[in-house]
Every structure is written in C-alpha cells, then in structure tokens.
Design a protein around this motif. Structure first.
Motif, short mmCIF file in Angstrom:
data_model
loop_
_atom_site.label_atom_id
_atom_site.label_comp_id
_atom_site.label_asym_id
_atom_site.label_seq_id
_atom_site.Cartn_x
_atom_site.Cartn_y
_atom_site.Cartn_z
N ASP A 132 16.34 71.83 29.40
CA ASP A 132 15.02 72.38 29.10
C ASP A 132 15.15 73.86 28.73
OD1 ASP A 132 12.30 73.68 29.80
OD2 ASP A 132 11.85 71.54 29.91
N GLU A 133 14.36 74.28 27.74
CA GLU A 133 14.44 75.65 27.24
C GLU A 133 14.10 76.68 28.32
OE1 GLU A 133 15.49 78.56 24.71
OE2 GLU A 133 15.74 76.39 24.41
N LEU A 134 13.23 76.32 29.25
CA LEU A 134 12.86 77.24 30.34
C LEU A 134 14.08 77.67 31.14
CD1 LEU A 134 10.46 78.56 31.96
CD2 LEU A 134 10.53 76.52 33.41
N LEU A 135 15.07 76.81 31.20
CA LEU A 135 16.25 77.07 32.03
C LEU A 135 17.39 77.73 31.26
CD1 LEU A 135 16.26 73.64 33.90
CD2 LEU A 135 15.21 75.79 34.64
N ALA A 136 17.18 77.99 29.99
CA ALA A 136 18.24 78.56 29.15
C ALA A 136 18.81 79.87 29.70
CB ALA A 136 17.74 78.74 27.72
N PRO A 137 17.97 80.83 30.14
CA PRO A 137 18.54 82.09 30.66
C PRO A 137 19.45 81.87 31.86
CG PRO A 137 16.18 82.32 30.24
CD PRO A 137 16.50 80.87 30.13
N TYR A 138 19.17 80.86 32.66
CA TYR A 138 19.96 80.59 33.85
C TYR A 138 21.29 79.93 33.48
CZ TYR A 138 15.48 81.76 35.82
OH TYR A 138 14.32 82.44 36.11
N ARG A 139 21.24 79.05 32.50
CA ARG A 139 22.49 78.48 31.98
C ARG A 139 23.35 79.56 31.35
NH1 ARG A 139 18.78 74.68 29.77
NH2 ARG A 139 19.13 75.57 27.71
N ASP A 140 22.71 80.44 30.58
CA ASP A 140 23.43 81.52 29.90
C ASP A 140 24.08 82.50 30.90
OD1 ASP A 140 22.63 80.39 27.54
OD2 ASP A 140 21.02 81.83 27.16
N ALA A 141 23.46 82.61 32.08
CA ALA A 141 24.00 83.52 33.11
C ALA A 141 25.17 82.90 33.87
CB ALA A 141 22.89 83.91 34.09
N GLY A 142 25.54 81.66 33.51
CA GLY A 142 26.67 81.00 34.14
C GLY A 142 26.31 80.12 35.32
N MET A 143 25.01 79.94 35.53
CA MET A 143 24.57 79.09 36.61
C MET A 143 24.71 77.62 36.23
SD MET A 143 20.92 79.70 38.55
CE MET A 143 21.08 81.48 38.39
N GLU A 144 25.13 76.79 37.15
CA GLU A 144 25.15 75.35 36.92
C GLU A 144 23.72 74.83 37.13
OE1 GLU A 144 27.22 71.56 39.13
OE2 GLU A 144 28.36 73.44 39.02
N VAL A 145 23.17 74.19 36.12
CA VAL A 145 21.77 73.76 36.19
C VAL A 145 21.69 72.25 36.24
CG1 VAL A 145 19.53 73.80 35.01
CG2 VAL A 145 21.00 75.83 34.97
N HIS A 146 20.96 71.73 37.22
CA HIS A 146 20.79 70.27 37.38
C HIS A 146 19.31 69.91 37.19
CE1 HIS A 146 24.65 69.45 39.91
NE2 HIS A 146 24.85 70.42 39.04
#
Length: 248
Positions: A234-248
C-alpha cells in the motif's frame, strides 16, 4: 464546528487511542479548555466515556476485564493473524498492552510453546487461557488508565531479559516523529522493552499511521517490523518500506 461534530471527534479519538488528553483535544479542535471540559462532562454524563483528571478514557476498554467491545476489530484481527506468524517455539516475547495485543493473544495457535513477558493484566489473562504459553507478569505499580504495570521495578525486570521479539501496541507512528504515546509511565516501559529485544514489532491499524502524540517511545528506525491491516505494498506504507522497515 458544531458541538455534536466536536463530540463525535472526541469519541473517535478516545476509541482510537483508549485514552485522550484535554490538551491534545484543545489543539486538535482549536477551542478553549473550558469548551473541552464541558464536552467531556456531557459525554461522561451520557455514559459514553470515563472522565479522568486531564482527559478521558474509553468505557469499552476500561469497564471490563474481559474486553470484547473493540474499536476496528476486523482490522485488528487481520494484524493479529500476521503477527502470530513471527512467533516460534521457544521464543521469549515481550508484549505491551492494548486491544491489538489482546487480539494477537487470542489468536495464538494452541500448539505454540513460548514464554510471554507482559505488564498488561488483560493480556496476561488471555495468555493464561493458552495451554502451552508460560506467562511472566512484570510487576510494579499498576496504571489504572492503561491496565499495565509501570515504574522502576517493572523497568528493572524488563532489562534483565533479552527477548527475541517485542510486540508494541501502537498509539501513533510517523516516519519523522517515530513511535509516540500519551502516557509517560507507559512510554518508559515501552522504551525498556525496545532496548531489551532483538527485534521490535509495531502493531498499528492504518488510522494510526502518520500520526503523532506528545511523548516519544523510539525512532521509526528502531522498529524492525511494521504490521498493519493493509496490503504491505500500500502506498501509505511506502515511507516505512523506504526507511528499511519490514512491512507486513
């Protein structure tokens, strides 16, 4: 904003965070403290919130030990299903309080064998129902508003454990502000758990993404895994993915 609209916003904030501060509502609604106090008094008299010094509590969360009336329950159940996939036999697991943590506790597979450390009385109650979970209750002073043990004794006990996982019930998370909360005592407990765990997991419904409270728990970069009800792409989570966070 009309009074009814204002009070609906207040109810939403209380349901979302389980606790809301008068000062936060004054800033959010851009009205006087006296106006907020009157609104809180009316909502409390109508039985819709519990008014406390400095703010209000959710009735659904604080009136029953076995909490069943949960805000955004379907979303929290989806988060819980994702979260339990991270837990393996033999792990030491920290968990904070909150209704998403409760749903995770209720969803744990019956064959799981692990040790859970928590200061949350409702969460501990749920773990006790599990046939193979060992429950270690972190002890000290009990916060009536959060139903979790807080204080120096609890923090000292947390620091004696090196947990495999730490699951944080999340009040607010923002890529710049980090993980934040509105209860100073609870923040100190969460800080200790973050520092004492090998991997830190934030459980957050999407309404709490890109929001912030006044008190900082940790930086966004201290979170290893972010779990929401959304698709991980989801686009809302893009900044968190970009910061290196593993997103589930």
């Amino acid at each position: 904003m009309l009074k009814e609209e204002r009070q609906n916003v207040i109810l939403h904030e209380v349901n979302l965070h389980n606790k809301v501060l008068t000062t936060h509502l004054v800033e959010r609604l851009n009205v006087s403290e006296d106006t907020i106090r009157r609104d809180l008094n009316e909502l409390a008299d109508a039985g819709r919130i519990i008014k406390v010094h400095g703010g209000a509590l959710s009735r659904s969360f604080h009136n029953s030990f076995n909490i069943t009336d949960i805000y955004s329950l379907p979303e929290k159940k989806r988060i819980a299903q994702k979260a339990i996939g991270l837990i393996q036999d033999g792990m030491f697991v920290f968990t904070t309080g909150g209704t998403t943590i409760l749903e995770m506790a209720r969803a744990l597979p019956p064959q799981l064998r692990a040790t859970f450390f928590t200061g949350s009385l409702p969460a501990a109650f749920e773990y006790l129902q599990h046939p193979h979970i060992e429950v270690i209750l972190i002890g000290d002073r009990l916060s009536k508003s959060s139903r979790i043990t807080v204080g120096g004794g609890a923090i000292a006990q947390i620091r004696q454990v090196k947990a495999d996982l730490c699951f944080l019930g999340t009040n607010a998370i923002d890529i710049h502000a980090g993980l934040t909360d509105n209860d100073l005592d609870v923040v100190q407990v969460k800080k200790a758990m973050v520092e004492s765990a090998s991997k830190v997991v934030s459980l957050a419904i999407s309404e709490k993404i890109n929001t912030a409270q006044r008190l900082k728990v940790c930086n966004a970069t201290d979170i290893d895994i972010l779990i929401t009800e959304l698709d991980p792409l989801d686009e809302l989570l893009a900044p968190y993915r970009d910061a290196g966070m593993e997103v589930h």
